[in-house]
Motif scaffolding. Structure first.
Motif, PDB file in Angstrom:
ATOM      1  N   UNK A 102       0.752  -1.435   0.073  1.00 20.91           N
ATOM      2  CA  UNK A 102      -0.359  -0.504   0.455  1.00 20.91           C
ATOM      3  C   UNK A 102       1.141   1.413   0.084  1.00 20.91           C
ATOM      4  N   UNK A 103       1.716   1.317   0.820  1.00 15.63           N
ATOM      5  CA  UNK A 103       2.796   2.462   0.574  1.00 15.63           C
ATOM      6  C   UNK A 103       3.340   3.243  -0.529  1.00 15.63           C
TER       7      UNK A 103
ATOM      8  N   UNK B 163       5.898   6.621   6.813  1.00 13.69           N
ATOM      9  CA  UNK B 163       6.456   5.672   6.152  1.00 13.69           C
ATOM     10  C   UNK B 163       7.654   6.052   7.461  1.00 13.69           C
ATOM     11  N   UNK B 164       8.333   7.162   8.066  1.00 16.78           N
ATOM     12  CA  UNK B 164       8.189   6.965   9.187  1.00 16.78           C
ATOM     13  C   UNK B 164       8.151   6.318  10.293  1.00 16.78           C
ATOM     14  N   UNK B 165       7.126   6.404  10.933  1.00 16.12           N
ATOM     15  CA  UNK B 165       6.822   5.332  11.590  1.00 16.12           C
ATOM     16  C   UNK B 165       6.930   3.594  11.477  1.00 16.12           C
ATOM     17  N   UNK B 166       6.715   3.568   9.630  1.00 14.42           N
ATOM     18  CA  UNK B 166       7.542   2.156   9.629  1.00 14.42           C
ATOM     19  C   UNK B 166       8.306   1.905   9.314  1.00 14.42           C
ATOM     20  N   UNK B 167       9.892   2.752   9.490  1.00 15.94           N
ATOM     21  CA  UNK B 167      10.602   2.475   9.435  1.00 15.94           C
ATOM     22  C   UNK B 167      11.094   2.421  11.381  1.00 15.94           C
ATOM     23  N   UNK B 168      10.234   3.316  11.344  1.00 12.52           N
ATOM     24  CA  UNK B 168      10.640   3.219  13.499  1.00 12.52           C
ATOM     25  C   UNK B 168      10.137   1.975  14.281  1.00 12.52           C
TER      26      UNK B 168
ATOM     27  N   UNK C 266       2.989  -3.904  11.307  1.00 14.56           N
ATOM     28  CA  UNK C 266       1.532  -3.712  10.535  1.00 14.56           C
ATOM     29  C   UNK C 266       0.937  -2.984  11.204  1.00 14.56           C
ATOM     30  N   UNK C 267       0.909  -1.825  10.229  1.00 15.57           N
ATOM     31  CA  UNK C 267       0.338  -0.359  10.446  1.00 15.57           C
ATOM     32  C   UNK C 267      -0.591  -0.708   9.241  1.00 15.57           C
ATOM     33  N   UNK C 268      -2.181  -1.687   9.639  1.00 16.05           N
ATOM     34  CA  UNK C 268      -3.488  -1.631   8.827  1.00 16.05           C
ATOM     35  C   UNK C 268      -4.052  -0.228   8.562  1.00 16.05           C
ATOM     36  N   UNK C 269      -4.170   0.612   9.542  1.00 20.55           N
ATOM     37  CA  UNK C 269      -4.877   1.779   9.470  1.00 20.55           C
ATOM     38  C   UNK C 269      -4.480   2.389   8.911  1.00 20.55           C
ATOM     39  N   UNK C 270      -2.984   3.351   8.751  1.00 17.30           N
ATOM     40  CA  UNK C 270      -2.282   4.274   8.179  1.00 17.30           C
ATOM     41  C   UNK C 270      -1.285   3.976   6.770  1.00 17.30           C
ATOM     42  N   UNK C 271      -1.614   2.226   5.923  1.00 21.05           N
ATOM     43  CA  UNK C 271      -0.925   2.087   5.034  1.00 21.05           C
ATOM     44  C   UNK C 271      -2.188   2.150   4.310  1.00 21.05           C
ATOM     45  N   UNK C 272      -3.677   1.694   4.450  1.00 23.73           N
ATOM     46  CA  UNK C 272      -4.550   2.180   3.908  1.00 23.73           C
ATOM     47  C   UNK C 272      -5.422   3.404   3.701  1.00 23.73           C
TER      48      UNK C 272
ATOM     49  N   UNK D  16     -12.893   0.146   4.126  1.00 18.07           N
ATOM     50  CA  UNK D  16     -13.336  -1.666   4.395  1.00 18.07           C
ATOM     51  C   UNK D  16     -11.983  -1.304   5.502  1.00 18.07           C
ATOM     52  N   UNK D  17     -11.451  -1.682   5.263  1.00 14.50           N
ATOM     53  CA  UNK D  17     -10.318  -2.245   6.479  1.00 14.50           C
ATOM     54  C   UNK D  17     -10.162  -1.236   7.976  1.00 14.50           C
ATOM     55  N   UNK D  18     -10.111   0.572   7.000  1.00 16.28           N
ATOM     56  CA  UNK D  18     -10.125   1.579   7.817  1.00 16.28           C
ATOM     57  C   UNK D  18     -11.025   1.299   9.281  1.00 16.28           C
TER      58      UNK D  18
END
Length: 380
Positions: A242-243, A302-307, A312-318, A372-374
């Motif tokens: 998704x990113x 992206x910063x949160x994923x790197x940190x 898994x960030x389903x809400x944010x990535x969606x 729907x995921x969000x």
């Protein structure tokens, strides 16, 4: 708004931007590289990027990559999309490579990850005629035989299979009480006996394919990860997919916006540039604001994923996928409207940006699926 980047990140953006201007900055260059838009991937250009070290951004150093993070990957994807570089094979390649990196054997990693760094293409196949948004409903079978599996069935909408070395293919290995169980990932060479790759003609050119599998034998060593656990493995890669799509479409949106602004600044009607009319000026202002919102969202996630590696960030990535793809479609449509007849002319390129943007709200999980995921992450 100025970006807050490290010197290395800014150098990457500058280098990619200059490369795209030099190699594919004109319509004539892009037409030649893509056979008038029919081939969205140019291997010569792609190999040159590999030689510059860009394709291995996310690949660990031990496999020849740069070992960088999601932030650098998104910057690269955004800038190549903005520069309209015909490298459509990269997105599926890096998505597939991430799965091999997390779940593959050492031999699989050596083959695939080394190939990615050198400019080889990888594909991934999930969708079937009866399994699109409902991916877990797939019916392609992998039956156990001595020493391996026999694969039978049909896959569809498989991007870049015709130019890939391997297809990361998901098939059903057992019937379970849940459709999400009993799925297995396989590393399938594209030259394997029994596999037919048939192109699907689309308005985006030759990119997607039907796959027909008839008694394709793969050895046990072709299993990627744990047999029967493919669904869990797939969900672990949703951040990345998704990113990637969000970053690419932010680049498309930026390009559509800049081309539109350039046009309305220079197109005179009724004795003045049409961009000075309030109705267009306000629409430009709204789009500029939305672009900044999308950029900040992409950057923050992206910063949160790197940190937080492994989370898994389903809400944010969606949210990233939803926001950036829908924005790209909106900006390209607005650009076409403001450019009038010229927006439809292939000479100006807005119609090509619109084609890229519209399909982005469908592949990788439709906008409806992202919503729907969000919603589910709020307990709804």
């Amino acid at each position: 708004m100025p970006r807050i980047l490290t010197d290395e990140q800014q150098d990457l953006i500058n280098a990619v931007s200059e490369f795209c201007r030099r190699e594919c900055g004109t319509k004539e260059q892009r037409d030649k590289l893509t056979v008038n838009g029919q081939e969205p991937h140019n291997q010569r250009l792609y190999t040159t990027m590999a030689e510059l070290g860009w394709l291995g951004i996310l690949i660990p150093e031990e496999y020849g990559g740069a070992g960088l993070g999601m932030t650098e990957l998104c910057l690269f994807l955004e800038e190549t999309a903005y520069g309209r570089a015909p490298i459509s094979g990269f997105a599926t390649t890096i998505i597939a490579a991430a799965s091999y990196q997390k779940f593959g054997t050492e031999e699989q990693k050596r083959v695939v990850l080394d190939g990615v760094v050198r400019g080889r293409i990888e594909a991934i196949s999930m969708s079937e005629p009866g399994a699109g948004s409902d991916v877990a409903a797939l019916a392609c079978r992998a039956d156990r035989v001595d020493g391996g599996y026999l694969l039978n069935g049909q896959k569809t909408w498989c991007s870049n299979a015709h130019i890939a070395d391997h297809i990361l293919l998901i098939a059903r290995t057992s019937k379970e009480d849940s459709k999400h169980k009993g799925l297995t990932q396989f590393m399938l060479p594209t030259d394997i006996d029994g596999l037919q790759i048939s192109g699907i003609e689309t308005m985006g050119g030759r990119e997607v394919n039907d796959l027909y599998l008839t008694d394709c034998f793969v050895p046990d060593s072709a299993v990627v990860g744990t047999p029967g656990k493919a669904w869990t493995q797939l969900t672990a890669g949703l951040n990345l997919e998704r990113m990637i799509l969000g970053a690419m479409m932010l680049g498309v949106a930026r390009r559509a916006f800049d081309d539109t602004v350039d046009y309305v600044r220079n197109r005179d009607q009724f004795g003045q540039p049409i961009g000075t009319f309030q109705t267009l000026k306000h629409r430009i202002a709204d789009m500029a604001t939305e672009l900044e919102c999308a950029r900040l969202l992409l950057s923050d996630v992206a910063t949160a994923i790197d940190a937080n590696p492994g989370m898994v960030f389903p809400r944010e990535a969606s949210m990233v996928k939803l926001k950036c793809t829908e924005l790209a479609k909106h900006v390209a449509l607005e650009g076409m409207q403001m450019m009038g007849g010229y927006g439809y002319a292939t000479e100006f390129g807005m119609e090509a940006l619109l084609r890229s943007a519209v399909v982005s709200t469908v592949y990788g999980g439709t906008s409806e699926i992202q919503r729907d995921i969000i919603g589910k992450t709020y307990g709804l």
